[in-house]
Write an enzyme that holds these catalytic residues in place. Structure first.
Site, mmCIF file in Angstrom:
data_model
loop_
_atom_site.group_PDB
_atom_site.id
_atom_site.type_symbol
_atom_site.label_atom_id
_atom_site.label_comp_id
_atom_site.label_asym_id
_atom_site.label_seq_id
_atom_site.Cartn_x
_atom_site.Cartn_y
_atom_site.Cartn_z
ATOM 1 N N GLY A 36 -4.956 -7.378 -0.086
ATOM 2 C CA GLY A 36 -4.967 -6.344 0.957
ATOM 3 C C GLY A 36 -6.341 -6.260 1.592
ATOM 4 O O GLY A 36 -7.312 -5.824 0.953
ATOM 5 N N TYR A 39 -8.518 -1.235 5.603
ATOM 6 C CA TYR A 39 -9.651 -0.313 5.726
ATOM 7 C C TYR A 39 -10.307 -0.053 4.367
ATOM 8 O O TYR A 39 -11.492 0.272 4.304
ATOM 9 C CB TYR A 39 -9.185 1.010 6.337
ATOM 10 C CG TYR A 39 -9.023 0.919 7.834
ATOM 11 C CD1 TYR A 39 -10.081 1.223 8.682
ATOM 12 C CD2 TYR A 39 -7.824 0.494 8.406
ATOM 13 C CE1 TYR A 39 -9.948 1.130 10.060
ATOM 14 C CE2 TYR A 39 -7.681 0.394 9.777
ATOM 15 C CZ TYR A 39 -8.751 0.709 10.604
ATOM 16 O OH TYR A 39 -8.622 0.607 11.961
ATOM 17 N N VAL A 114 -3.222 -2.468 -1.118
ATOM 18 C CA VAL A 114 -2.266 -2.567 -0.006
ATOM 19 C C VAL A 114 -1.868 -1.161 0.439
ATOM 20 O O VAL A 114 -2.180 -0.174 -0.223
ATOM 21 C CB VAL A 114 -1.013 -3.390 -0.400
ATOM 22 C CG1 VAL A 114 -1.406 -4.818 -0.713
ATOM 23 C CG2 VAL A 114 -0.284 -2.764 -1.559
ATOM 24 N N THR A 156 -4.063 4.448 -3.155
ATOM 25 C CA THR A 156 -3.697 5.774 -3.671
ATOM 26 C C THR A 156 -2.224 5.766 -4.032
ATOM 27 O O THR A 156 -1.387 5.391 -3.216
ATOM 28 C CB THR A 156 -3.930 6.846 -2.595
ATOM 29 O OG1 THR A 156 -5.277 6.732 -2.179
ATOM 30 C CG2 THR A 156 -3.668 8.225 -3.126
ATOM 31 N N GLU A 185 -10.110 4.788 -4.502
ATOM 32 C CA GLU A 185 -11.256 4.722 -3.595
ATOM 33 C C GLU A 185 -11.431 6.075 -2.910
ATOM 34 O O GLU A 185 -10.480 6.652 -2.427
ATOM 35 C CB GLU A 185 -10.999 3.626 -2.552
ATOM 36 C CG GLU A 185 -12.158 3.362 -1.651
ATOM 37 C CD GLU A 185 -13.449 3.162 -2.423
ATOM 38 O OE1 GLU A 185 -13.566 2.144 -3.121
ATOM 39 O OE2 GLU A 185 -14.330 4.039 -2.367
ATOM 40 N N ALA A 188 -14.689 7.615 2.866
ATOM 41 C CA ALA A 188 -14.117 8.181 4.089
ATOM 42 C C ALA A 188 -14.429 7.229 5.232
ATOM 43 O O ALA A 188 -15.512 6.627 5.267
ATOM 44 C CB ALA A 188 -14.705 9.561 4.368
ATOM 45 N N ALA A 245 -5.967 16.530 -1.452
ATOM 46 C CA ALA A 245 -5.260 17.795 -1.190
ATOM 47 C C ALA A 245 -6.265 18.937 -1.041
ATOM 48 O O ALA A 245 -6.146 19.781 -0.143
ATOM 49 C CB ALA A 245 -4.265 18.085 -2.312
ATOM 50 N N GLY A 293 -6.406 14.316 10.627
ATOM 51 C CA GLY A 293 -5.562 13.123 10.712
ATOM 52 C C GLY A 293 -6.028 12.141 9.659
ATOM 53 O O GLY A 293 -6.645 12.532 8.668
ATOM 54 N N CYS A 296 -4.704 9.285 4.925
ATOM 55 C CA CYS A 296 -4.585 9.793 3.553
ATOM 56 C C CYS A 296 -4.088 11.230 3.420
ATOM 57 O O CYS A 296 -3.189 11.488 2.629
ATOM 58 C CB CYS A 296 -5.932 9.700 2.856
ATOM 59 S SG CYS A 296 -6.375 8.011 2.475
#
Ligand code: UDX
Ligand code: ADP
Length: 492
Positions: A36, A39, A114, A156, A185, A188, A245, A293, A296
């Site tokens: 993968g 980003y 991925v 994630t 990871e 940001a 969250a 936005g 994640c």
């Protein structure tokens, strides 16, 4: 208070699990592969290669175009400082390739990085993570691997995904053996390089002490040992969802207060400053905006909501779901305010859209508030003219077409007409603003603050409105120039 056991091999600050298995001895890691090249995978592996010249890092992807871009001067990911990091190691100990099988066969440690988008079909649609890409990777590893491999979940994932990965790997016909680690990871976008150079912490969850130690040793090349935190697999998986969250919750909390500020003549930035100075609250992630936005936040919260429902915790699910609902409300509220202010109609009026990325310093548009705001403006029959300094025009068109599709993934003739006739994508801020009735600032790009506002005002229809969804122009003398300026969470 019981003292947590301490790893003998490492500095005493590394907390280790009491029940770690003393499994297979692992050789120092010299060959890593990452499946993968997105980003997360691309920048993370580039940093490992830079910091660990003694380790060969191969990043593989089934997307040949993406690999070609990683091998070119135009990287597929825009991140400040990334070009330098990549060019330092590429061709030395950093390689990008489409040969997934060979990379798996050669590596001692395999990162799975991925995408895990929200599922759009079947059980859990709209909430659960779509794990098909993870599963395909695990099956590929089981098919190709020989000997012993450490498999690291970087993507994630819902809690207990490692169990599924282990079960698939256990079916390897070659007799290969595996340890599975979770190493989420926390970088940001826009600050990925800084976050990778100096992470707040690196989290490694696993059951095998030898495998955990092997990954700790990789990061210890540059990350201070006290920042390497080891936990059990399930805590590690859940920590990533929980961190996102909590961060998203702070943004939704301040955004909810922004609505109240607009009604009461309070100023949300002043409120944020006042509460953020309380050291228990802290100043970060209190910037009110047009809505969060990114790939994640929403996905991870929905995933958390799904898990809670699955485990029979509806009250917990409902609590977290509200964070996403508040974010949707913030976007809707912004459009309603534009329409109301422009004399209750934007039909046939040009609105200049400044910024389409989900935040500054990235070309990523996933879940960007701009997508939904443009959609709603199009439904109001506005003519939108979009400028973003980093996002490709094709990407913007794709995002808008996707969001205009109906439940059966079809684009109605009416939507197609709107996309063709009411959307233009332009290459500078003046083109976007010329003859516009209003400007909507949707991404906080620094260059917007330096715009020639006199010229922009001259070229716009009057009265000329600016709706600042990021409050970045708040301190400029826009009213003196003649603009009617509205931001988020204050009234003037
Ligand atoms: C997030 C997490 O921060 C990171 O740790 C994780 O690994 C991936 O998800 P990212 O989505 O790249 O990172 O960006 P982030 O800086 O968290 O911003 C997310 C969204 O929230 C953006 O749209 C941003 O504009 C918005 N935001 C952030 C606000 O509106 N206000 C704030 O105060 C902070
Ligand atoms: P993230 O933000 O999590 O990095 P991206 O979508 O940017 O997500 O990147 C994920 C990458 O994973 C994509 O380039 C995609 O082509 C790649 N990928 C998905 N499935 C596989 C697979 N089975 N084998 C190799 N690469 C894969």
């Amino acid at each position: 208070m019981p003292v947590p056991p301490v790893s003998k091999r490492h500095d005493k600050m590394i907390l280790t699990q009491p029940q770690l298995e003393q499994s297979t001895n692992v050789e120092p890691i010299r060959k890593i592969c990452c499946i993968g090249a997105g980003y997360v995978g691309g920048p993370t592996m580039a940093m490992i290669a830079k910091q660990c010249p003694d380790i060969e890092v191969k990043v593989v992807d089934i997307n040949a175009d993406r690999i070609a871009q990683w091998n070119s001067d135009e990287l597929p990911v825009y991140e400040p400082g990334l070009d330098e990091v990549v060019s330092e190691s590429r061709g030395r100990n950093l390689h990008f390739s489409t040969d997934v099988d060979q990379a798996i066969a050669d590596a001692q440690m395999i990162f799975i990085s991925v995408n895990t988008p929200t599922k759009h079909f079947g059980v859990g649609a709209g909430r659960a993570a779509n794990l098909e890409f993870i599963e395909k990777c695990a099956r590929k590893i089981a098919e190709v691997a020989q000997g012993h491999k450490i498999v690291v979940e970087k993507s994630t994932l819902p809690v207990r995904t490692a169990e599924a990965v282990k079960a698939i790997l256990a079916g390897a016909s070659s007799g290969a053996t595996f340890d599975v680690l979770s190493n989420p990871e926390f970088l940001a976008e826009g600050t990925a390089v800084e976050d990778l150079v100096a992470p707040d912490r690196v989290l490694i969850g696993g059951e095998s002490k030898a495998a955990v130690d092997a990954l700790v040793d990789v990061y210890a090349h540059w990350v201070p040992r006290e920042k390497l935190l080891t936990t059990n697999l399930w805590s590690s998986e859940l920590s990533k969802l929980t961190a996102n969250a909590f961060l998203a919750q702070r943004v939704s909390s301040i955004n909810s207060i922004s609505a109240l500020c607009e009604a009461t003549e309070a100023d949300v930035d002043e409120v944020a400053m006042a509460i953020g100075m309380d050291s228990r609250i802290g100043p970060k992630f209190l910037k009110s905006s047009v809505g969060f936005g990114g790939s994640c936040f929403q996905k991870d919260i929905l995933n958390l909501v799904y898990l809670c429902e699955y485990f029979g915790l509806p009250e917990v699910a409902e609590y977290w779901e509200q964070v996403v609902k508040m974010n949707d409300y913030q976007k809707t509220r912004f459009v309603r305010r534009i329409v109301r202010t422009l004399f209750n109609t934007v039909s046939d009026k040009k609105i200049g859209i400044w910024g389409f990325a989900f935040k500054k310093d990235t070309n990523d548009t996933r879940e960007s508030a701009a997508i939904y705001i443009c959609r709603d403006l199009l439904h109001e029959r506005a003519k939108i003219s979009i400028y973003d300094p980093r996002v490709d025009a094709e990407q913007i068109r794709r995002d808008l077409a996707d969001v205009m599709r109906n439940g059966d993934s079809e684009l109605s003739a009416a939507s197609e007409k709107l996309l063709n006739e009411n959307v233009e994508i332009v290459t500078d801020i003046h083109e976007a603003s010329k003859d516009a009735h209003g400007i909507a600032v949707l991404t906080e790009w620094d260059e917007f603050k330096d715009a020639d506002f006199e010229r922009i005002h001259n070229e716009m229809k009057k009265p000329a409105f600016i709706f600042d969804g990021r409050n970045i122009l708040k301190n400029l003398p826009l009213a003196d120039i003649g603009f009617i300026y509205q931001g988020i969470g204050f009234s003037r």
